[in-house]
Design a protein around this motif. Structure first.
Motif, short mmCIF file in Angstrom:
data_model
loop_
_atom_site.label_atom_id
_atom_site.label_comp_id
_atom_site.label_asym_id
_atom_site.label_seq_id
_atom_site.Cartn_x
_atom_site.Cartn_y
_atom_site.Cartn_z
N GLU A 129 -5.43 1.06 13.52
CA GLU A 129 -6.84 0.55 14.05
C GLU A 129 -7.62 0.04 13.15
OE1 GLU A 129 -10.14 2.13 16.04
OE2 GLU A 129 -8.89 3.59 17.25
N ARG A 130 -7.39 0.26 11.38
CA ARG A 130 -7.79 -0.30 10.51
C ARG A 130 -7.00 -0.41 8.84
NH1 ARG A 130 -14.39 -0.74 10.54
NH2 ARG A 130 -14.77 -1.76 12.10
N VAL A 131 -6.53 -1.20 8.59
CA VAL A 131 -6.39 -0.90 7.46
C VAL A 131 -5.84 -1.62 6.42
CG1 VAL A 131 -3.87 0.07 9.26
CG2 VAL A 131 -3.84 -2.33 8.43
N TYR A 132 -6.29 -1.48 5.06
CA TYR A 132 -5.75 -2.55 4.20
C TYR A 132 -4.31 -2.26 2.98
CZ TYR A 132 -7.63 1.13 0.84
OH TYR A 132 -7.68 2.29 0.14
N GLU A 133 -4.17 -3.51 2.67
CA GLU A 133 -3.03 -3.12 1.54
C GLU A 133 -3.61 -3.95 0.13
OE1 GLU A 133 1.85 -2.91 0.94
OE2 GLU A 133 1.20 -4.55 2.52
N ILE A 134 -2.95 -3.16 -0.65
CA ILE A 134 -2.57 -3.84 -2.55
C ILE A 134 -1.65 -4.21 -2.87
CG2 ILE A 134 -3.72 -4.29 -4.67
CD1 ILE A 134 -6.29 -1.77 -3.47
N GLY A 135 -0.78 -4.92 -3.41
CA GLY A 135 0.15 -5.41 -3.06
C GLY A 135 1.06 -6.22 -3.80
N PRO A 136 1.72 -7.40 -4.28
CA PRO A 136 2.59 -8.75 -5.06
C PRO A 136 2.77 -9.17 -3.15
CG PRO A 136 4.10 -6.59 -5.69
CD PRO A 136 2.97 -6.49 -5.36
N VAL A 137 2.68 -10.33 -3.61
CA VAL A 137 3.37 -11.90 -2.69
C VAL A 137 3.93 -12.25 -3.44
CG1 VAL A 137 1.79 -11.04 -0.65
CG2 VAL A 137 1.10 -12.67 -2.37
N PHE A 138 4.75 -13.02 -2.57
CA PHE A 138 5.64 -14.04 -3.89
C PHE A 138 5.61 -15.51 -2.66
CE2 PHE A 138 7.06 -10.27 -4.36
CZ PHE A 138 6.95 -9.67 -5.39
N ARG A 139 5.40 -16.68 -3.68
CA ARG A 139 5.51 -18.00 -2.74
C ARG A 139 6.65 -18.99 -3.55
NH1 ARG A 139 0.92 -18.35 1.10
NH2 ARG A 139 1.03 -15.83 1.53
#
Length: 444
Positions: free
Chosen positions: A209-219
Motif C-alpha cells: 500500500e505505501r512504499v518508499y525507496e532511496i537509491g541511484p537513478v541514471f539519466r
C-alpha cells in the motif's frame, strides 16, 4: 613523549574530540588526522580532527621536535594524555602531557591546505581529489546534511506506515520515462540502467500500500549545467488509496518537515559551518495551477509563456520569489501540468483532460520534486498508450499488476543532491555530490 609504535586502543576506550570537555582531569586517548601543527621553540600545538570535530594537543617538553616528530599534516595519530580545561582551545578543553603514536605512515600533502577555514581550491580540483578534499570541514558539511536529510525522510515515512523497498537498477526495456538511457551488456543481452523505480514502486503499492525507496537513478541526457547529473540519488515514495494528487502533496509536506527537522537535529554543526538557513515548512504549502502560473508570468514578466508545456528555469525562479513575497513560503506547488509533458501513466485532471493531476514542488527557485496521481485501471492504461500511438507490448510486465486490481495511488520523487544544493545555497550541484557522474566525469 613520542612513541613510534604501539597497538591501537580498543574503540570502546577512545574519546572523541567533541567529548573532551566531559573528561577534564582524566587521562584519555584520542585518535584522528593531524589537521594542523604549530611548532614553537618550547611548545607545540597539534590539532587532531575526527568525525566529531577538532581536538587541541599541547606538547611542552625540553625537546619539542623529538616529542612531536616530523609527522606531516593528515598523518593518522593516536594521542593519550590528560584533559585540561582551556577556554581558548576548541570546545574549551585540550590534551596535555601527551604520548603520540603514528597509526599511519607519513601522509602525502593534500592538494590544498585542509586546515584553512575556507576552501582555497577550485571545484575541479576538489572533484579531482575528492577522497582527500572532502576531509575539509566545509566540503564535508553538505554530506552530513544529506545524511541527516535521509534519516528524516525515512523517519517521516516510517511513521506514516510506509515500507522501505529496494528495486532493480538494471532493467530490460527503456520505457520508464522520456529520459535517455544508458545501455549495458547483460550477459550478452541488451539491458539498461534504470531511470527511476517508478514501475516497481507502483507495483509494490499492490503489496504494501505505501512504499518508499532511496537509491541511484541514471539519466543519459547530455546536460552540462550546474543543476544536472547523469547519476543522482532519488528519494521515491508511492501510496495507495488516495483521492487525488493532493493526498500525495500532503504526505510530501510531512516528509519535507521531517527532513528539515532532522537536519536541524543531526547536522546543526554542519549547518552552522555553512551558515545554512533552514526553511520553515508551512502547515499548508501554497499552490498555483500551471495555467494560472502562466497567466501571472505573462502579466508580470514581460514574457508570454502561455501555450508552453513546461516552465523555464527563469519562470521557476520568478514563481518562487512570488510565493515568498505573497505567501511567505520558500516552497510552492505548481499543479496541473499539461498532459503532453507528463508520462502516460499520469492521471488527467477531471474536467480539464489537457491538464494532469500532477505537480512540481519549487524550492528556492528550483524544481525539487515531481509527483502526482497515477492511472490505476488496466483499461485506462491501454487507452493512454493508444492515444500516444504506443503499443502496450513493451509494457506488458508493468501493466500486469493493473490486471489484478490496484487502488487509486500516486507518489513523488525528490532529488537528494538538489535538495542539499538548495539548502546550502551552493552554486553547483556537484558540491552536494560525493563523486559526481556527469557528461565529463567518470572518476574518481
Amino acid at each position: 613523549m613520542l612513541i613510534s609504535t604501539s597497538a591501537t586502543v580498543p574503540a570502546s576506550c577512545r574519546v572523541l574530540a567533541a567529548e573532551l570537555p566531559h573528561h577534564v582531569g582524566r587521562q584519555v586517548t584520542v585518535q584522528g588526522w593531524l589537521h594542523r601543527r604549530r611548532v614553537l621553540k618550547s611548545v607545540a600545538f597539534l590539532i587532531l580532527r575526527d568525525r566529531s570535530g577538532l581536538a587541541q594537543v599541547v606538547v611542552a617538553e625540553p625537546d619539542v621536535m623529538s616529542a612531536v616528530g616530523d609527522h606531516p599534516e593528515e598523518t593518522v595519530l593516536q594521542v593519550t594524555g590528560t584533559v585540561t580545561a582551556n577556554p581558548q582551545a576548541p570546545g574549551g578543553a585540550e590534551v596535555t602531557s601527551p604520548e603520540v603514536v603514528a597509526l599511519s605512515g607519513p601522509a602525502v600533502a593534500p592538494p590544498f591546505d585542509l586546515y584553512r577555514p575556507t576552501v582555497p581550491a577550485t571545484l575541479p580540483t576538489v572533484l579531482d581529489h575528492a577522497p582527500v578534499a572532502l576531509r575539509h570541514p566545509q566540503l564535508r558539511a553538505p554530506h552530513a546534511i544529506s545524511a541527516a536529510s535521509l534519516a528524516g525522510f525515512r523517519t517521516a515515512l516510517d511513521s506514516l506506515g510506509f515500507t522501505e523497498i529496494h528495486t532493480p537498477k538494471v532493467v530490460a526495456s527503456a520505457t520508464e520515462s522520456g529520459a535517455n538511457v544508458f545501455a549495458i551488456d547483460w550477459f550478452g543481452t541488451r539491458a539498461y540502467l534504470a531511470q527511476s523505480p517508478q514501475f516497481f514502486k507502483q507495483a509494490m503499492v499492490g503489496v504494501f500500500e505505501r512504499v518508499y525507496e532511496i537509491g541511484p537513478v541514471f539519466r543519459a541526457e547530455p546536460h552540462d549545467t550546474a543543476r544536472h547529473l547523469a547519476q543522482y540519488t532519488s528519494l521515491d515514495a508511492e501510496l495507495g488509496f488516495i483521492t487525488d494528487h493532493r493526498d500525495v502533496m500532503a504526505v510530501l509536506r510531512e516528509v519535507l518537515a521531517g527532513m528539515t527537522a532532522a537536519v536541524a537535529d543531526r547536522a546543526g554543526e554542519a549547518c552552522a559551518l555553512l551558515d545554512v538557513k533552514l526553511p520553515e515548512v508551512p502547515r499548508q504549502i501554497p499552490e498555483i495551477h500551471f495555467a494560472e502560473a502562466q497567466e501571472l508570468l505573462a502579466e508580470h514578466t514581460g514574457e508570454d509563456p502561455r501555450g508552453e508545456p513546461d516552465l523555464a528555469p527563469a519562470h521557476e525562479r520568478w514563481l518562487s520569489e512570488w510565493a515568498l513575497r505573497e505567501h511567505g513560503s520558500e516552497f510552492l506547488f505548481v499543479t496541473g501540468y499539461p498532459m503532453v509533458k507528463r508520462p502516460f501513466y499520469t492521471h488527467p485532471e477531471p474536467g480539464r483532460p489537457e491538464h494532469s493531476n500532477s505537480f512540481d514542488l519549487l524550492f528556492r527557485g528550483l524544481e525539487l520534486v515531481t509527483g502526482g496521481q497515477r492511472l490505476h485501471r488496466y483499461e485506462d492504461y491501454l487507452a493512454a498508450l493508444a492515444a500516444r500511438g504506443e503499443s502496450p507490448e513493451p509494457y506488458a510486465g508493468y501493466l500486469a499488476a493493473f490486471r489484478h486490481g490496484m487502488p487509486p495511488h500516486g507518489g513523488f520523487a525528490i532529488g537528494l543532491e538538489r535538495w542539499t544544493t538548495r539548502l546550502t545555497e551552493a552554486d553547483n550541484i556537484r558540491r552536494a555530490t560525493l563523486f559526481p557522474r556527469d557528461l565529463h566525469r567518470l572518476t574518481p
